[in-house]
Motif scaffolding. Sequence first.
Motif, PDB file in Angstrom:
ATOM      1  N   LYS A 404     -65.811  67.790  63.918  1.00 36.57           N
ATOM      2  CA  LYS A 404     -65.331  67.460  62.572  1.00 36.57           C
ATOM      3  C   LYS A 404     -66.348  66.609  61.822  1.00 36.57           C
ATOM      4  CE  LYS A 404     -62.137  68.691  61.338  1.00 36.57           C
ATOM      5  NZ  LYS A 404     -61.995  69.941  60.547  1.00 36.57           N
ATOM      6  N   MET A 405     -67.015  65.713  62.545  1.00 41.38           N
ATOM      7  CA  MET A 405     -67.933  64.788  61.886  1.00 41.38           C
ATOM      8  C   MET A 405     -69.279  65.437  61.574  1.00 41.38           C
ATOM      9  SD  MET A 405     -67.133  61.341  64.134  1.00 41.38           S
ATOM     10  CE  MET A 405     -67.884  60.173  63.017  1.00 41.38           C
ATOM     11  N   PHE A 406     -69.779  66.285  62.477  1.00 42.42           N
ATOM     12  CA  PHE A 406     -71.148  66.787  62.324  1.00 42.42           C
ATOM     13  C   PHE A 406     -71.244  68.304  62.227  1.00 42.42           C
ATOM     14  CE2 PHE A 406     -71.488  62.599  64.203  1.00 42.42           C
ATOM     15  CZ  PHE A 406     -72.496  62.016  63.449  1.00 42.42           C
ATOM     16  N   GLY A 407     -70.121  69.004  62.356  1.00 38.93           N
ATOM     17  CA  GLY A 407     -70.129  70.443  62.164  1.00 38.93           C
ATOM     18  C   GLY A 407     -70.632  71.241  63.351  1.00 38.93           C
ATOM     19  N   TYR A 408     -70.765  70.630  64.528  1.00 35.95           N
ATOM     20  CA  TYR A 408     -71.089  71.401  65.732  1.00 35.95           C
ATOM     21  C   TYR A 408     -70.453  70.739  66.950  1.00 35.95           C
ATOM     22  CZ  TYR A 408     -74.898  68.012  66.609  1.00 35.95           C
ATOM     23  OH  TYR A 408     -75.643  66.868  66.828  1.00 35.95           O
ATOM     24  N   ARG A 409     -70.158  71.595  67.973  1.00 36.94           N
ATOM     25  CA  ARG A 409     -69.522  71.102  69.198  1.00 36.94           C
ATOM     26  C   ARG A 409     -70.577  70.663  70.208  1.00 36.94           C
ATOM     27  NH1 ARG A 409     -68.103  75.122  71.635  1.00 36.94           N
ATOM     28  NH2 ARG A 409     -68.725  76.711  70.130  1.00 36.94           N
ATOM     29  N   LEU A 410     -70.291  69.572  70.899  1.00 29.48           N
ATOM     30  CA  LEU A 410     -71.217  69.108  71.932  1.00 29.48           C
ATOM     31  C   LEU A 410     -71.084  69.979  73.181  1.00 29.48           C
ATOM     32  CD1 LEU A 410     -70.894  65.232  71.544  1.00 29.48           C
ATOM     33  CD2 LEU A 410     -72.654  66.749  70.645  1.00 29.48           C
ATOM     34  N   ASP A 411     -72.210  70.266  73.809  1.00 30.69           N
ATOM     35  CA  ASP A 411     -72.244  71.150  74.973  1.00 30.69           C
ATOM     36  C   ASP A 411     -71.404  70.576  76.114  1.00 30.69           C
ATOM     37  OD1 ASP A 411     -74.085  73.521  76.167  1.00 30.69           O
ATOM     38  OD2 ASP A 411     -73.663  72.006  77.694  1.00 30.69           O
ATOM     39  N   GLU A 412     -70.460  71.369  76.600  1.00 33.56           N
ATOM     40  CA  GLU A 412     -69.532  70.876  77.624  1.00 33.56           C
ATOM     41  C   GLU A 412     -70.215  70.729  78.987  1.00 33.56           C
ATOM     42  OE1 GLU A 412     -65.913  70.192  77.761  1.00 33.56           O
ATOM     43  OE2 GLU A 412     -66.384  69.702  75.698  1.00 33.56           O
ATOM     44  N   THR A 413     -71.138  71.639  79.324  1.00 35.32           N
ATOM     45  CA  THR A 413     -71.791  71.559  80.633  1.00 35.32           C
ATOM     46  C   THR A 413     -72.647  70.291  80.736  1.00 35.32           C
ATOM     47  OG1 THR A 413     -71.850  73.969  80.733  1.00 35.32           O
ATOM     48  CG2 THR A 413     -73.297  72.778  82.236  1.00 35.32           C
ATOM     49  N   LEU A 414     -73.509  70.093  79.734  1.00 29.54           N
ATOM     50  CA  LEU A 414     -74.312  68.868  79.730  1.00 29.54           C
ATOM     51  C   LEU A 414     -73.411  67.638  79.649  1.00 29.54           C
ATOM     52  CD1 LEU A 414     -77.346  69.737  77.412  1.00 29.54           C
ATOM     53  CD2 LEU A 414     -77.431  69.053  79.817  1.00 29.54           C
ATOM     54  N   GLY A 415     -72.330  67.771  78.881  1.00 32.60           N
ATOM     55  CA  GLY A 415     -71.395  66.661  78.725  1.00 32.60           C
ATOM     56  C   GLY A 415     -70.763  66.262  80.054  1.00 32.60           C
ATOM     57  N   LYS A 416     -70.452  67.265  80.887  1.00 30.50           N
ATOM     58  CA  LYS A 416     -69.840  66.935  82.182  1.00 30.50           C
ATOM     59  C   LYS A 416     -70.846  66.298  83.136  1.00 30.50           C
ATOM     60  CE  LYS A 416     -66.056  70.176  81.727  1.00 30.50           C
ATOM     61  NZ  LYS A 416     -65.493  71.504  82.008  1.00 30.50           N
ATOM     62  N   ILE A 417     -72.112  66.721  83.043  1.00 32.00           N
ATOM     63  CA  ILE A 417     -73.153  66.041  83.844  1.00 32.00           C
ATOM     64  C   ILE A 417     -73.254  64.583  83.411  1.00 32.00           C
ATOM     65  CG2 ILE A 417     -75.627  65.963  84.321  1.00 32.00           C
ATOM     66  CD1 ILE A 417     -75.643  69.027  83.928  1.00 32.00           C
ATOM     67  N   PHE A 418     -73.266  64.385  82.098  1.00 34.94           N
ATOM     68  CA  PHE A 418     -73.305  63.020  81.548  1.00 34.94           C
ATOM     69  C   PHE A 418     -72.102  62.214  82.030  1.00 34.94           C
ATOM     70  CE2 PHE A 418     -71.269  60.778  77.865  1.00 34.94           C
ATOM     71  CZ  PHE A 418     -71.935  59.576  78.030  1.00 34.94           C
ATOM     72  N   PHE A 419     -70.902  62.829  81.973  1.00 34.52           N
ATOM     73  CA  PHE A 419     -69.681  62.117  82.353  1.00 34.52           C
ATOM     74  C   PHE A 419     -69.732  61.645  83.796  1.00 34.52           C
ATOM     75  CE2 PHE A 419     -65.683  62.658  84.691  1.00 34.52           C
ATOM     76  CZ  PHE A 419     -64.963  61.583  84.175  1.00 34.52           C
ATOM     77  N   TRP A 420     -70.031  62.569  84.723  1.00 37.57           N
ATOM     78  CA  TRP A 420     -69.988  62.204  86.143  1.00 37.57           C
ATOM     79  C   TRP A 420     -71.055  61.171  86.497  1.00 37.57           C
ATOM     80  CZ3 TRP A 420     -65.852  62.718  88.746  1.00 37.57           C
ATOM     81  CH2 TRP A 420     -64.962  63.772  88.482  1.00 37.57           C
ATOM     82  N   LEU A 421     -72.255  61.343  85.915  1.00 32.37           N
ATOM     83  CA  LEU A 421     -73.330  60.383  86.189  1.00 32.37           C
ATOM     84  C   LEU A 421     -72.959  58.997  85.670  1.00 32.37           C
ATOM     85  CD1 LEU A 421     -76.053  60.687  87.589  1.00 32.37           C
ATOM     86  CD2 LEU A 421     -77.119  61.009  85.354  1.00 32.37           C
ATOM     87  N   PHE A 422     -72.392  58.966  84.470  1.00 31.94           N
ATOM     88  CA  PHE A 422     -72.027  57.670  83.878  1.00 31.94           C
ATOM     89  C   PHE A 422     -70.879  57.034  84.658  1.00 31.94           C
ATOM     90  CE2 PHE A 422     -70.157  54.713  80.868  1.00 31.94           C
ATOM     91  CZ  PHE A 422     -71.270  54.148  80.274  1.00 31.94           C
ATOM     92  N   LEU A 423     -69.876  57.855  85.031  1.00 35.39           N
ATOM     93  CA  LEU A 423     -68.711  57.328  85.749  1.00 35.39           C
ATOM     94  C   LEU A 423     -69.126  56.741  87.103  1.00 35.39           C
ATOM     95  CD1 LEU A 423     -65.530  57.137  85.800  1.00 35.39           C
ATOM     96  CD2 LEU A 423     -65.610  59.234  87.151  1.00 35.39           C
ATOM     97  N   ILE A 424     -69.932  57.484  87.870  1.00 35.68           N
ATOM     98  CA  ILE A 424     -70.355  57.000  89.184  1.00 35.68           C
ATOM     99  C   ILE A 424     -71.248  55.758  89.025  1.00 35.68           C
ATOM    100  CG2 ILE A 424     -71.696  57.592  91.237  1.00 35.68           C
ATOM    101  CD1 ILE A 424     -70.779  60.542  90.751  1.00 35.68           C
ATOM    102  N   GLY A 425     -72.176  55.826  88.054  1.00 35.64           N
ATOM    103  CA  GLY A 425     -73.049  54.676  87.813  1.00 35.64           C
ATOM    104  C   GLY A 425     -72.267  53.435  87.415  1.00 35.64           C
ATOM    105  N   PHE A 426     -71.231  53.632  86.599  1.00 36.39           N
ATOM    106  CA  PHE A 426     -70.407  52.501  86.146  1.00 36.39           C
ATOM    107  C   PHE A 426     -69.722  51.812  87.327  1.00 36.39           C
ATOM    108  CE2 PHE A 426     -65.826  51.703  85.148  1.00 36.39           C
ATOM    109  CZ  PHE A 426     -65.991  50.439  84.606  1.00 36.39           C
ATOM    110  N   HIS A 427     -69.066  52.599  88.178  1.00 40.41           N
ATOM    111  CA  HIS A 427     -68.360  51.984  89.310  1.00 40.41           C
ATOM    112  C   HIS A 427     -69.332  51.399  90.325  1.00 40.41           C
ATOM    113  CE1 HIS A 427     -64.218  52.901  88.300  1.00 40.41           C
ATOM    114  NE2 HIS A 427     -64.609  54.089  87.877  1.00 40.41           N
ATOM    115  N   LEU A 428     -70.486  52.071  90.485  1.00 37.01           N
ATOM    116  CA  LEU A 428     -71.498  51.549  91.406  1.00 37.01           C
ATOM    117  C   LEU A 428     -72.011  50.186  90.922  1.00 37.01           C
ATOM    118  CD1 LEU A 428     -72.486  53.025  93.937  1.00 37.01           C
ATOM    119  CD2 LEU A 428     -74.485  53.785  92.653  1.00 37.01           C
ATOM    120  N   THR A 429     -72.164  50.063  89.610  1.00 34.44           N
ATOM    121  CA  THR A 429     -72.702  48.823  89.046  1.00 34.44           C
ATOM    122  C   THR A 429     -71.714  47.673  89.176  1.00 34.44           C
ATOM    123  OG1 THR A 429     -73.938  50.112  87.430  1.00 34.44           O
ATOM    124  CG2 THR A 429     -73.698  47.768  86.985  1.00 34.44           C
ATOM    125  N   PHE A 430     -70.477  47.917  88.795  1.00 30.54           N
ATOM    126  CA  PHE A 430     -69.573  46.783  88.590  1.00 30.54           C
ATOM    127  C   PHE A 430     -68.551  46.570  89.703  1.00 30.54           C
ATOM    128  CE2 PHE A 430     -71.104  47.933  84.344  1.00 30.54           C
ATOM    129  CZ  PHE A 430     -71.675  46.722  83.998  1.00 30.54           C
TER     130      PHE A 430
END
Length: 610
Positions: A404-430
């Motif tokens: 809605k904001m930018f007129g294109y959808r973010l790639d779901e495959t890359l998005g899921k790689i980003f999600f899992w890496l960030f989630l694991i990194g977050f719990h590993l850190t804190f």
Amino acid sequence: MSNAKAQPKSVLWDWLTTVDHKKIGIMYMVAGLFFFALGGLEAILMRIQLMFPEFSFLGYQTYNEVLTMHGTTMIFLAAMPLLFGFMNFIVPLQIGARDVAFPFLNSLGFWLFLFGGLLLNVSWFTGGAPDAAWTAYVPLSSDSPGHGVDYYVLGLQVSGAGTLIGGINFLVTIINMRAPGMSMMRMPLFTWSTFVTSMLILFAFPALTIGLLLLMLDRIFGGAFFDVAAGGNVVIWQHLFWIFGHPEVYILILPAFGMFSEIIATFAKKRLFGYSAMVFATLIIGFLGFMVWAHHMFTVGMGPVANAIFAVATMAIAVPTGIKIFNWLLTLWGGRIKFTVANLFALAFIPSFTMGGVTGVMLATSAANYQFHDTYFVVAHFHYVIIGGVVFGIFAGMFYWWPKMFGYRLDETLGKIFFWLFLIGFHLTFFVQHFLGLMGMPRRVASFLDGQGLNEMNLISTIGAFMMGVAFIILVITLIVSRKNTDNVDDPWDGRTLEWATPSPVPEYNFAQTPLVRELDALWHEKYEGDGKMKAAEPLDDIHMPNGSILPIFISLGLTVASFGLIYSTHVITVIGLLITFGAMFVRSIKEDHGYHIPVSEIKRGKGER
């Protein structure tokens, strides 16, 4: 004077002078992501320093500056503007309005925030950044040598004025500009959370402003508000800061709650369970958020009675928060759940934030707090709330509303790689930082000794921080390479609320005709109970729009120039800066500007009609 139509502008001039809430929302997003990257880099530098015992990657003074700027940047210059970006873009669309109540002030709020943030970061190049942590406790801050803390005081004053203006604007917009039929109890949860957040901003930010003013008077004009030897009181700062600081946590988390409510209901294909309870839980959290500031000060010596009162009030917040958690779970129960990236962040938020909430109740126990205070246990709790709640919400909102904001959808495959890496990194850190705190590692230290059993967990924490950094790079790549996904962007998720009734990109007037709201989840109701289209509440007619203005930049620039004058006690510059600001305000006051009109013929062309 009023023009028949908008005057042609260059692209740069258009963005510099815009008062369109959607463009201002996008500018908040861009600036917020820039400061988020800056704050993230500062976090990684800190974790490198703490990767090994007695490591000397950063000097102690530089570490203090990096630590201070990381907290200040993430809270004031990254999380808040990113949330303001969503509020600006989405809320007027969700309530069926054509803009916010005060478009000029909306622009002024953004430029004040940006100039204040840049002013704060100029300190890196002028002798040293502030070094008294984001809480700036006195006398640490009042006695700090150099001008770093002065940049903190003035930068946050300028930036905070913009936030306060934005909050008032949202309140007036939501109260006065809802589409016909949209009663308060038909408002989407994100709009409700924006409303309560704006009330918190209205009452919390003045306390910070007063505290910063007193600190400025002490540091620059020789005041004695925090000078114990001259009769001052250092505890006053802690009260003023936390009267702002604790509601600030809810200023950040409530909009994220609103986002999760929208996303979970959309991807569960169900109406949000317990809508009324969710609204009242939001209001109660907002109210109680003002009643608990002193739980940050249990060890100051307020006495057992005061400690007990603030402990009980703090624990009480768990009740409305628990109501929200259970309502989100019951919304998911029996739903046809889609595991998009937006929904993955929403689902990951529930256990992550709950962990932060549980450790919050532990910290609210005043006797135990004496053990946890100023240890890494507090760092772990705070980041489980802020990252597990707010940052997950921002990422969920990005993947949800990006089309809605930018007129294109973010790639779901890359998005899921980003999600899992960030989630694991977050719990590993804190997660390990809970145990570092329980083992006695103090927070805000630039090093630790070998042989204390802290080595391995600090190394794990740093590895997690690197994973989060790599994940953010993947997010940036996702934003760039997804630009080709321009199909199915008007309503890609089968949305429930009014923003999905507009085309993407959204026209400058938002709605050709103001929509008529007949039910909660107005668009969903019309799609599945009506004829599939929103009903119009007015005939098609010319649309009045406000003109852009360059004056908000001059007003903000003048205050920034005046701040430099105050920091370096060169009051000629202070006067010049104030003249620029008041001159621009005077021009705004006397200049007649009645905006322009978009004719019906142009609106029909935009809709593909003749």
